[in-house]
Motif scaffolding. Structure first.
Motif, PDB file in Angstrom:
ATOM      1  N   GLY A  67       0.825  -1.204   0.000  1.00 56.73           N
ATOM      2  CA  GLY A  67       0.000   0.000   0.000  1.00 56.73           C
ATOM      3  C   GLY A  67       0.856   1.250   0.000  1.00 56.73           C
ATOM      4  N   ARG A  68       1.853   1.279   0.872  1.00 57.51           N
ATOM      5  CA  ARG A  68       2.763   2.432   0.928  1.00 57.51           C
ATOM      6  C   ARG A  68       3.445   2.632  -0.420  1.00 57.51           C
ATOM      7  N   MET A  69       3.922   1.509  -0.945  1.00 54.89           N
ATOM      8  CA  MET A  69       4.645   1.592  -2.200  1.00 54.89           C
ATOM      9  C   MET A  69       3.719   2.099  -3.307  1.00 54.89           C
ATOM     10  N   ALA A  70       2.496   1.560  -3.361  1.00 58.81           N
ATOM     11  CA  ALA A  70       1.567   1.963  -4.417  1.00 58.81           C
ATOM     12  C   ALA A  70       1.231   3.444  -4.305  1.00 58.81           C
ATOM     13  N   LEU A  71       0.932   3.895  -3.075  1.00 58.46           N
ATOM     14  CA  LEU A  71       0.594   5.310  -2.884  1.00 58.46           C
ATOM     15  C   LEU A  71       1.775   6.204  -3.252  1.00 58.46           C
ATOM     16  N   GLY A  72       2.963   5.817  -2.758  1.00 62.06           N
ATOM     17  CA  GLY A  72       4.155   6.617  -3.030  1.00 62.06           C
ATOM     18  C   GLY A  72       4.465   6.655  -4.517  1.00 62.06           C
ATOM     19  N   PHE A  73       4.336   5.490  -5.137  1.00 60.67           N
ATOM     20  CA  PHE A  73       4.627   5.424  -6.576  1.00 60.67           C
ATOM     21  C   PHE A  73       3.618   6.260  -7.358  1.00 60.67           C
ATOM     22  N   ALA A  74       2.333   6.120  -7.008  1.00 62.45           N
ATOM     23  CA  ALA A  74       1.302   6.868  -7.731  1.00 62.45           C
ATOM     24  C   ALA A  74       1.541   8.370  -7.590  1.00 62.45           C
ATOM     25  N   GLY A  75       1.807   8.799  -6.349  1.00 64.83           N
ATOM     26  CA  GLY A  75       2.035  10.229  -6.114  1.00 64.83           C
ATOM     27  C   GLY A  75       3.255  10.732  -6.857  1.00 64.83           C
ATOM     28  N   GLY A  76       4.346   9.992  -6.741  1.00 66.09           N
ATOM     29  CA  GLY A  76       5.589  10.415  -7.382  1.00 66.09           C
ATOM     30  C   GLY A  76       5.480  10.396  -8.892  1.00 66.09           C
ATOM     31  N   ALA A  77       4.807   9.360  -9.419  1.00 63.54           N
ATOM     32  CA  ALA A  77       4.671   9.247 -10.870  1.00 63.54           C
ATOM     33  C   ALA A  77       3.813  10.390 -11.411  1.00 63.54           C
ATOM     34  N   VAL A 115      16.361  14.745   7.103  1.00 62.96           N
ATOM     35  CA  VAL A 115      15.583  15.940   6.756  1.00 62.96           C
ATOM     36  C   VAL A 115      14.089  15.615   6.789  1.00 62.96           C
ATOM     37  N   PHE A 116      13.751  14.454   6.210  1.00 65.48           N
ATOM     38  CA  PHE A 116      12.336  14.082   6.178  1.00 65.48           C
ATOM     39  C   PHE A 116      11.800  13.817   7.586  1.00 65.48           C
ATOM     40  N   LEU A 117      12.662  13.250   8.438  1.00 66.43           N
ATOM     41  CA  LEU A 117      12.228  13.006   9.821  1.00 66.43           C
ATOM     42  C   LEU A 117      11.944  14.318  10.524  1.00 66.43           C
ATOM     43  N   VAL A 118      12.796  15.312  10.276  1.00 61.48           N
ATOM     44  CA  VAL A 118      12.599  16.616  10.900  1.00 61.48           C
ATOM     45  C   VAL A 118      11.287  17.232  10.426  1.00 61.48           C
ATOM     46  N   VAL A 119      11.043  17.143   9.135  1.00 62.41           N
ATOM     47  CA  VAL A 119       9.862  17.812   8.578  1.00 62.41           C
ATOM     48  C   VAL A 119       8.575  17.052   8.918  1.00 62.41           C
ATOM     49  N   PHE A 120       8.588  15.724   8.749  1.00 63.10           N
ATOM     50  CA  PHE A 120       7.329  14.976   8.856  1.00 63.10           C
ATOM     51  C   PHE A 120       7.217  14.135  10.123  1.00 63.10           C
ATOM     52  N   GLY A 121       8.303  13.990  10.883  1.00 66.66           N
ATOM     53  CA  GLY A 121       8.265  13.116  12.047  1.00 66.66           C
ATOM     54  C   GLY A 121       8.227  11.664  11.602  1.00 66.66           C
ATOM     55  N   PHE A 122       8.128  10.741  12.574  1.00 72.08           N
ATOM     56  CA  PHE A 122       8.065   9.322  12.222  1.00 72.08           C
ATOM     57  C   PHE A 122       6.680   8.979  11.708  1.00 72.08           C
ATOM     58  N   GLY A 123       6.591   7.976  10.864  1.00 74.30           N
ATOM     59  CA  GLY A 123       5.274   7.468  10.490  1.00 74.30           C
ATOM     60  C   GLY A 123       4.989   7.499   9.009  1.00 74.30           C
ATOM     61  N   LEU A 124       3.745   7.255   8.696  1.00 70.76           N
ATOM     62  CA  LEU A 124       3.313   7.052   7.315  1.00 70.76           C
ATOM     63  C   LEU A 124       3.580   8.272   6.437  1.00 70.76           C
ATOM     64  N   ARG A 125       3.281   9.478   6.966  1.00 73.80           N
ATOM     65  CA  ARG A 125       3.457  10.677   6.134  1.00 73.80           C
ATOM     66  C   ARG A 125       4.895  10.825   5.676  1.00 73.80           C
ATOM     67  N   MET A 126       5.810  10.561   6.619  1.00 70.64           N
ATOM     68  CA  MET A 126       7.220  10.676   6.272  1.00 70.64           C
ATOM     69  C   MET A 126       7.606   9.604   5.249  1.00 70.64           C
ATOM     70  N   ILE A 194      12.682  -0.232  -3.246  1.00 70.37           N
ATOM     71  CA  ILE A 194      13.868  -0.069  -2.405  1.00 70.37           C
ATOM     72  C   ILE A 194      13.608   0.939  -1.285  1.00 70.37           C
ATOM     73  N   VAL A 195      13.099   2.108  -1.646  1.00 72.89           N
ATOM     74  CA  VAL A 195      12.913   3.132  -0.610  1.00 72.89           C
ATOM     75  C   VAL A 195      11.787   2.763   0.339  1.00 72.89           C
ATOM     76  N   MET A 196      10.803   2.011  -0.164  1.00 73.05           N
ATOM     77  CA  MET A 196       9.732   1.555   0.730  1.00 73.05           C
ATOM     78  C   MET A 196      10.337   0.720   1.857  1.00 73.05           C
ATOM     79  N   VAL A 197      11.166  -0.267   1.485  1.00 74.75           N
ATOM     80  CA  VAL A 197      11.781  -1.113   2.507  1.00 74.75           C
ATOM     81  C   VAL A 197      12.663  -0.272   3.424  1.00 74.75           C
ATOM     82  N   PHE A 198      13.424   0.614   2.812  1.00 78.46           N
ATOM     83  CA  PHE A 198      14.327   1.433   3.614  1.00 78.46           C
ATOM     84  C   PHE A 198      13.543   2.250   4.644  1.00 78.46           C
ATOM     85  N   SER A 199      12.421   2.816   4.206  1.00 77.02           N
ATOM     86  CA  SER A 199      11.641   3.665   5.112  1.00 77.02           C
ATOM     87  C   SER A 199      11.057   2.834   6.255  1.00 77.02           C
ATOM     88  N   GLU A 200      10.878   1.526   6.021  1.00 75.00           N
ATOM     89  CA  GLU A 200      10.314   0.672   7.062  1.00 75.00           C
ATOM     90  C   GLU A 200      11.374   0.173   8.045  1.00 75.00           C
TER      91      GLU A 200
END
Lengths: 262, 256
Positions: A67-77, A115-126, A194-200
């Motif tokens: 789900g994360r990957m699909a959402l991230g991919f859709a948004g980025g694409a 940087v992303f942790l600072v801006v978005f904190g931990f969790g799904l949004r980040m 790759i980044v999905m796994v990394f973020s997890e």
């Protein structure tokens, strides 16, 4: 047909070698593939038929990851395609922004995690922002490149037949950019896994394939760790195959025309 | 129909690469005429056509189509380019290619489809609508480009060396196709070519351009019996005489 047989044969031989080597070594850090597969089955794919044989662990980890990957991919694409078209349509915008975009693309995404942790904190949004940011550049740059390289005679034809700006964009520029756009999207797809796994792997995650990986590592459950690795490989392979099927449908005209030229 | 008044065009004006493509050219074409413009390679024929079509702004003089000065492509003007393979859109079916320009005419989808089918039929491609351009031969692709221009129902059709990249047999077929569609549709045609025989065979009138900067060096009326035929017309003594005349003019050895 022959190629398919040989491909399967290579796979079988490699698996056998892997099995033999790990059994001979007897090292707990490197369990044999049979153990890994058994573990994958027990952990994820031995559920009731009602949930397509998925276990609770699979539903609780593999699906959120996808789900994360699909959402991230859709948004980025989507962002990459829209921004890429905007940049590609203006020669000046492209010239001014090219350097900046190449710079942004060159930054390895993991370096920006803090940087992303600072801006978005931990969790799904980040996690989502991280995936989107990582994959938007290859899509954007490829789309812009595609939108810029429209055949000049096609543009002249648009002018000669007085097509409106919208028609020109939708029916000529966009299809012209598609082959390069798809090259960018394919890159983005593998990158998003790759980044999905990394973020997890980061703290603040409570589920996902990446989370299971770290969890298994922390509890020295090595077959489970290997199960995660193999699952990611299989997922990456399957996603790429699905993407190729879609590409073949959408770009059929392009491949057929290419073949004629060659 | 078409008035070209003291037309000039300079590429790269003020730079060391300054190139005078056309210099003070005057020409007028009457309604319903089929004019062939012939001239040596690189003489500015394409520049002339692009000026008429409003695809480039000439640096001097003006072009009027139906009394209106051309600033952008005039309504009711259609262009057939030489390079059909790069002028048709490879991602669209043949029918969609033909129907695309009709979107700006107040036609609904059904009407556009019918108009496209009719145009394809008139170029002998009634069964090719669902195919893609790359599935057709070069000559057939150029027929599609002609159908696209015809579907648009132009009053003025410009053709830029339309048969320059097809084989000799296809070329003759396409020449006859132009003569045939011209009989069916009321329109003025300006056809640019570097082929002397073709200009005489197809045209009612042949205008010969000089080497760049282009100017009119000959303007001949072609009075050959209709209908024209690839064999009999070409052996007609007037044809032989005219093609020699045009040939001399093109090579710059005018006898008149």
């Amino acid at each position: 047909m022959r190629t398919t047989v040989f491909r399967a044969l290579v796979l079988v031989v490699l698996l056998l070698l892997w099995e033999i080597a790990t059994r001979l070594a007897g090292n707990t850090f490197f369990p044999p593939p049979s153990v890994i597969v058994t573990r994958m089955h027990a952990m994820w794919f031995s559920g009731p038929p009602g949930t397509f044989f998925l276990t609770d662990l699979a539903i609780g980890n593999i699906l959120p990851s996808l789900g994360r990957m699909a959402l991230g991919f859709a948004g980025g694409a989507l962002a990459g395609v829209l921004l890429g078209l905007a940049v590609g349509l203006s020669a000046r915008a492209y010239d001014y922004l090219d350097g900046v975009l190449q710079f942004l693309r060159a930054i390895p995404p993991p370096a920006l995690v803090t940087v992303f942790l600072v801006v978005f904190g931990f969790g799904l949004r980040m996690q989502l922002a991280f995936i989107v940011f990582s994959i938007v550049w290859p899509v954007l740059l490829n789309t812009a490149d595609g939108a810029r390289s429209v055949e000049p005679l096609h543009l002249e034809t648009c002018q000669a037949f007085r097509l409106s700006r919208a028609e020109r964009l939708l029916r000529v520029v966009l299809p012209s950019a598609l082959p390069k756009m798809f090259a960018g999207l394919r890159l983005a797809l593998s990158l998003s896994l790759i980044v999905m796994v990394f973020s997890e792997l980061l703290p603040g995650t409570t589920n996902g394939i990446g989370f299971q990986l770290t969890d298994a590592y922390a509890t020295f459950d090595l077959p489970a760790m290997w199960a995660g690795i193999v699952l990611l490989g299989v997922l990456g392979y399957l996603l790429n195959e699905v993407f190729l099927i879609v590409e073949r449908r959408v770009l059929g005209w392009h491949h057929a025309a290419q073949r004629l030229v060659d | 129909m078409l008035e070209i008044d003291n037309l000039s065009h300079v590429y790269g004006g003020g730079t060391p690469n300054e190139h005078h493509a056309i210099d003070g050219l005057n020409l007028s074409v009457a309604e319903g005429e089929l004019l062939c413009i012939v001239g040596p390679s690189g003489c500015g024929k394409s520049t002339l056509l692009r000026s008429i079509a409003g695809l480039i702004q000439p640096t001097g003089g003006q072009v009027k189509v139906e009394g209106e000065v051309v600033r952008q492509t005039p309504d009711n003007l259609a262009v057939v380019f030489q390079d059909y393979s790069r002028s048709l859109f490879p991602w669209m079916s043949v029918a969609d290619n033909v129907a695309l320009p009709l979107r700006r005419k107040n036609m609904d989808k059904k009407q556009r489809r019918e108009a496209a089918a009719e145009a394809l039929e008139s170029v002998g491609l009634e069964n090719a609508g669902r195919k893609y351009p790359f599935q057709l031969s070069g000559g057939m692709q150029q027929r599609v480009a002609i159908a696209r221009a015809l579907a648009y129902r132009p009053t003025l059709m410009l053709m830029d060396e339309p048969f320059g990249s097809v084989d000799a047999q296809t070329r003759e077929d396409l020449e006859d196709l132009v003569l045939q569609v011209r009989g069916h549709h009321q329109m003025t045609i300006v056809l640019i070519t570097h082929d002397i025989d073709e200009s005489v065979y197809v045209g009612d009138r042949v205008v010969v351009l000089s080497k760049a900067p282009a100017n009119v060096v000959g303007d001949l009326k072609v009075d050959l019996p209709a209908p024209r035929d690839q064999i009999t017309t070409r052996e007609h003594s007037d044809f032989v005489h005219l093609r020699a005349e045009v040939g001399r003019l093109v090579r710059g050895h005018a006898t008149v």
